[in-house]
Design an enzyme around this catalytic site. Sequence first.
Site, short mmCIF file in Angstrom:
data_model
loop_
_atom_site.label_atom_id
_atom_site.label_comp_id
_atom_site.label_asym_id
_atom_site.label_seq_id
_atom_site.Cartn_x
_atom_site.Cartn_y
_atom_site.Cartn_z
N LYS A 164 -25.93 3.66 39.67
CA LYS A 164 -27.10 4.43 40.09
C LYS A 164 -28.39 3.62 40.08
O LYS A 164 -29.23 3.74 40.97
CB LYS A 164 -27.24 5.68 39.21
CG LYS A 164 -26.16 6.72 39.47
CD LYS A 164 -26.40 7.96 38.62
CE LYS A 164 -25.43 9.08 38.99
NZ LYS A 164 -24.04 8.75 38.73
N GLU A 184 -34.93 10.23 34.37
CA GLU A 184 -35.55 10.77 35.57
C GLU A 184 -36.26 12.08 35.25
O GLU A 184 -35.90 12.78 34.29
CB GLU A 184 -34.50 11.07 36.64
CG GLU A 184 -33.97 9.87 37.38
CD GLU A 184 -33.00 10.29 38.48
OE1 GLU A 184 -32.73 9.43 39.32
OE2 GLU A 184 -32.52 11.43 38.48
N HIS A 202 -21.41 20.39 36.55
CA HIS A 202 -21.92 19.40 37.50
C HIS A 202 -20.89 19.01 38.56
O HIS A 202 -21.02 17.98 39.21
CB HIS A 202 -22.42 18.15 36.77
CG HIS A 202 -23.52 18.41 35.80
ND1 HIS A 202 -24.81 18.72 36.17
CD2 HIS A 202 -23.51 18.44 34.43
CE1 HIS A 202 -25.55 18.91 35.10
NE2 HIS A 202 -24.79 18.75 34.04
N ARG A 250 -17.21 6.66 49.89
CA ARG A 250 -15.84 7.08 50.17
C ARG A 250 -15.87 8.39 50.94
O ARG A 250 -16.94 8.95 51.22
CB ARG A 250 -15.08 7.32 48.87
CG ARG A 250 -15.81 8.28 47.94
CD ARG A 250 -14.98 8.73 46.76
NE ARG A 250 -15.76 9.38 45.74
CZ ARG A 250 -16.18 10.64 45.78
NH1 ARG A 250 -15.93 11.38 46.84
NH2 ARG A 250 -16.89 11.16 44.79
#
Length: 507
Positions: free
Chosen positions: A118, A207, A242, A299
């Site tokens: 990330k 974040e 999630h 993908r």
Amino acid sequence: MSKINKILIANRGEIALRIMRTAREMGIQTVAIFSEADRNSPHVRFADEAVCVGPPPSNQSYLLGDKIIQICKNLHVDAIHPGYGFLSENAAFCQKVADAGIIFIGPSPESMDLMGDKLTSKHTVAKYNRSAFRIPMVPGTPDAVTDRIIAKQKSKEIGYPVLIKASAGGGGKGMRVVEYEEEFDEQMDRAVSEAITSFGNGAVFIEKYITAPKHIEIQVLGDKHGNVIHLFERECSIQRRHQKVVEEAPSAVLTPEIREAMGQCAVMVAKACNYYGAGTVEFIVDENLDFYFLEMNTRLQVEHPVTEQITGIDLVKEMILIAEGHPLSIKQEDLKINGHSIEIRVCAEDPRNNFLPDVGTLHTYIRPQGNGVRVDDGFEQGMAIPIFYDPMIAKLITYGKDRNEAIDKMIRAIDEFKISGIETTLQFCKFVLKHEAFLSGKFDTRFIGLYYTPDKLDEPVDADEEIIAGVLSIHLLNHKKTVNSSASSVEVPIQQSQWKTKRLEYR
């Protein structure tokens, strides 16, 4: 150009079957691999050739990259399609495939490396952001955080609530929301611990936490000649732990202007890493419809069928043609959204018990049919659900001329989908589709926390549904009596913690 005549599908179940069907239409032979647990699975019988790769645990079968490459050499295979999960985003495996002279139907290992982490992906995009058109980024730390004092200071500067995220993460692992400074230490310890356990990498970053986030992603296709297009968005905000449960295309809330801006950003992200193949750029969208780059999945996505439904594009076919070296046959201006599509993931989980995985045998398994209904699955009636893999049984997809028609067809299809012997997410998905927040489009990733409790599934149903429920209840009661009377011959379900160490998480 490199003509592909034979493909090995390095996967199992529904995605293996889905890839094989397109390959057969293209006149390409297929090779299935399977673990001992999947010996009698439909994807094994459908393939032209099939090879057992080992015992049921994925680390002894589907994750054995070197063994899979050797099988390709033995059977003169031209290319490998990894599907999703397992080795699909493993850059080292991708490189080994290329070194063996075999085509990897997906992006380059370099693109995987850049987008697989990330933080690295954010740095890559930030460098590309020097152009006039900029990709919005969520406020946060540009690098991994290890010093707790600095981490707290950065969080204070960003402003609580914040999100601590594993840099190498996925599937919600190593992700913790911190509402107040007082709980920062505890949540950071948990995030780092989860990251190390799940990914072998304890790096985390911070974040700004978007309090009412919508999860919207853009499908992209790129070729080896530098051309990249987007195929519009998918709304993926209905999630548990999630992980997505309900997806649709297009989003019910995006304006044409925002859709175009997000599409341009997704194309830029792909170009930033010289991407080719099918990929997905994920965004977080706030209450004001401001959007921020989240990550890129290098993908094919589980939810790719809804994009195929509204565009008429076979994404697997495009992936194969790109891998052969063909330039994209589609231009951006040729694409438009036609109708609406919804997908639900039918999982062997108990929505009355915190969506814990359920194991057992599919005593009844009758698929819905009819116009605008598609079922992608890898199971048949009488088969057992293995404990070693993700609990998804099937993907149920509907298509309509508009969103309301797609919803109506999905509710009808759920009612027709008859499964007994295990608990599933079918009735939970029906609850979602009938909820006012979903119908209005005014929902986000907090949907389950805001609106769902297990007792919601006990609310009155119509007469036909009561009859069906009664029949299935009797069937399940008889099944339970049988199990109780012969416990020595029945496999005892594993505990939740055991399941989590054995199953493969994918998004």
